[in-house]
Design a protein around this motif. Structure first.
Motif, PDB file in Angstrom:
ATOM      1  N   LEU A  82      34.932 -26.087  36.942  1.00 27.42           N
ATOM      2  CA  LEU A  82      34.461 -27.439  36.650  1.00 27.42           C
ATOM      3  C   LEU A  82      32.952 -27.472  36.448  1.00 27.42           C
ATOM      4  CD1 LEU A  82      36.517 -29.669  39.134  1.00 27.42           C
ATOM      5  CD2 LEU A  82      36.985 -29.212  36.721  1.00 27.42           C
ATOM      6  N   ASP A  83      32.224 -26.722  37.260  1.00 27.20           N
ATOM      7  CA  ASP A  83      30.769 -26.689  37.111  1.00 27.20           C
ATOM      8  C   ASP A  83      30.373 -26.182  35.730  1.00 27.20           C
ATOM      9  OD1 ASP A  83      30.215 -27.674  39.642  1.00 27.20           O
ATOM     10  OD2 ASP A  83      30.047 -25.682  40.560  1.00 27.20           O
ATOM     11  N   GLU A 110      40.441 -37.668  49.205  1.00 25.72           N
ATOM     12  CA  GLU A 110      39.608 -36.911  48.264  1.00 25.72           C
ATOM     13  C   GLU A 110      39.545 -37.614  46.914  1.00 25.72           C
ATOM     14  OE1 GLU A 110      39.720 -32.750  47.819  1.00 25.72           O
ATOM     15  OE2 GLU A 110      40.190 -32.336  49.925  1.00 25.72           O
ATOM     16  N   GLY A 168      36.208 -38.868  45.145  1.00 21.95           N
ATOM     17  CA  GLY A 168      35.897 -38.446  43.787  1.00 21.95           C
ATOM     18  C   GLY A 168      35.503 -39.600  42.895  1.00 21.95           C
ATOM     19  N   ARG A 188      40.775 -28.582  41.321  1.00 21.67           N
ATOM     20  CA  ARG A 188      40.436 -27.861  42.545  1.00 21.67           C
ATOM     21  C   ARG A 188      39.464 -26.711  42.300  1.00 21.67           C
ATOM     22  NH1 ARG A 188      45.717 -27.083  46.306  1.00 21.67           N
ATOM     23  NH2 ARG A 188      44.038 -26.566  47.751  1.00 21.67           N
ATOM     24  N   SER A 189      39.358 -26.233  41.068  1.00 22.03           N
ATOM     25  CA  SER A 189      38.554 -25.059  40.766  1.00 22.03           C
ATOM     26  C   SER A 189      37.093 -25.446  40.546  1.00 22.03           C
ATOM     27  CB  SER A 189      39.102 -24.352  39.524  1.00 22.03           C
ATOM     28  OG  SER A 189      38.316 -23.240  39.197  1.00 22.03           O
ATOM     29  N   GLU A 190      36.276 -25.297  41.586  1.00 23.58           N
ATOM     30  CA  GLU A 190      34.897 -25.785  41.530  1.00 23.58           C
ATOM     31  C   GLU A 190      34.057 -25.039  40.508  1.00 23.58           C
ATOM     32  OE1 GLU A 190      31.164 -26.757  44.555  1.00 23.58           O
ATOM     33  OE2 GLU A 190      33.084 -25.990  45.328  1.00 23.58           O
ATOM     34  N   SER A 191      34.154 -23.710  40.462  1.00 23.61           N
ATOM     35  CA  SER A 191      33.309 -22.941  39.542  1.00 23.61           C
ATOM     36  C   SER A 191      33.653 -23.252  38.090  1.00 23.61           C
ATOM     37  CB  SER A 191      33.455 -21.449  39.818  1.00 23.61           C
ATOM     38  OG  SER A 191      34.797 -21.021  39.637  1.00 23.61           O
ATOM     39  N   PRO A 198      35.246 -31.498  42.383  1.00 25.50           N
ATOM     40  CA  PRO A 198      36.331 -30.726  42.996  1.00 25.50           C
ATOM     41  C   PRO A 198      37.194 -31.625  43.877  1.00 25.50           C
ATOM     42  CG  PRO A 198      34.232 -29.570  43.188  1.00 25.50           C
ATOM     43  CD  PRO A 198      33.918 -30.957  42.705  1.00 25.50           C
ATOM     44  N   THR A 199      38.466 -31.688  43.556  1.00 23.29           N
ATOM     45  CA  THR A 199      39.341 -32.675  44.194  1.00 23.29           C
ATOM     46  C   THR A 199      40.738 -32.110  44.389  1.00 23.29           C
ATOM     47  OG1 THR A 199      38.146 -34.416  43.000  1.00 23.29           O
ATOM     48  CG2 THR A 199      40.225 -35.037  44.044  1.00 23.29           C
ATOM     49  N   ALA A 201      31.310 -32.452  37.583  1.00 21.31           N
ATOM     50  CA  ALA A 201      32.334 -31.694  38.286  1.00 21.31           C
ATOM     51  C   ALA A 201      32.659 -32.376  39.600  1.00 21.31           C
ATOM     52  CB  ALA A 201      31.849 -30.271  38.534  1.00 21.31           C
TER      53      ALA A 201
END
Length: 232
Positions: free
Chosen positions: A39-40, A65, A69, A34-37, A57-58, A55
């Protein structure tokens, strides 16, 4: 041959170690969490290895979702060859204290998410030359833990799912393995008093890669990993 892998439930620690190990072997790795930043940043680092990162985000409690993904991974990297069902939601409550919502979340993040991720990944594997599905388990996968009914129930369910899948899919060329992590994993960016008391996440990741590489004549169904000082 380059493989496409999905790690469902990536975070600092073991999930990240698995991602780095697979990418070092040339895998193109889809990172689900869930943590987009976070994962990026990790995906960017994996792009500098022999493999690559994506990345994704899921919310793993949402089947739509999850499907989106996997579609993103296929578009970027192609069909999925390896899946690691790594997500869990620890509910450290006993029977009389746990709420229905907490219990439901443990099941949603654990076995239900693993079911939906496995259905997506195995569809690709059956259409190609097979693949590997790995479940991250724990001591409580095989021995219920006092004061953790949600976590124990979820981990037991994941183990049963893995065993059922292994018997169904093995003859079709899909290797399904369940890993029991019997002990505490060394936390990231934290000094510990005695290193020997902890499982090294990088060493665990080495064992996960070994499962991917195993010859079909000698597949592992269940692998137990523990530090040499652990009592069992």
């Amino acid at each position: 041959m380059s493989r496409t892998a999905v790690i469902a439930g990536v975070g600092p620690g073991l999930g990240e170690s698995i991602a780095r190990r697979f990418a070092a072997e040339g895998c193109r790795v889809g990172l689900f969490a869930r943590s987009e930043s976070y994962l990026d940043d990790l995906a960017t680092e994996l792009d500098d290895t022999a493999g690559a990162g994506l990345a994704v985000p899921t919310d793993l409690t949402d089947p739509e979702e999850i499907a989106a993904g996997f579609a993103a991974v296929r578009e970027a990297f192609g069909p999925v060859d390896v899946l690691v069902n790594h997500a869990s939601a620890a509910s450290w409550d006993g029977l009389t204290d746990i709420s229905a919502a907490s219990f439901d979340r443990a099941l949603a993040v654990g076995p239900k998410a693993a079911l939906h991720c496995s259905q997506e990944a195995v569809t690709d594997m059956l259409d190609s030359d097979g693949g590997t599905v790995i479940f991250t388990g724990a001591t409580t996968s095989v021995r219920g833990r006092e004061g953790a009914v949600g976590f124990s129930a979820a981990k037991f369910a994941c183990r049963g799912l893995a065993e059922s899948m292994a018997r169904e899919l093995g003859p079709e060329g899909v290797h399904v393995a369940h890993v029991v992590l019997d002990g505490m994993i060394r936390p990231p960016d934290t000094e510990v008093e005695t290193e020997a008391d902890y499982l090294d996440p990088d060493a665990i990741a080495d064992s996960y890669w070994h499962l991917v590489e195993q010859d079909e004549s000698a597949w592992t169904l269940e692998l137990d990993l523990r530090p040499h000082v652990e009592e069992f």
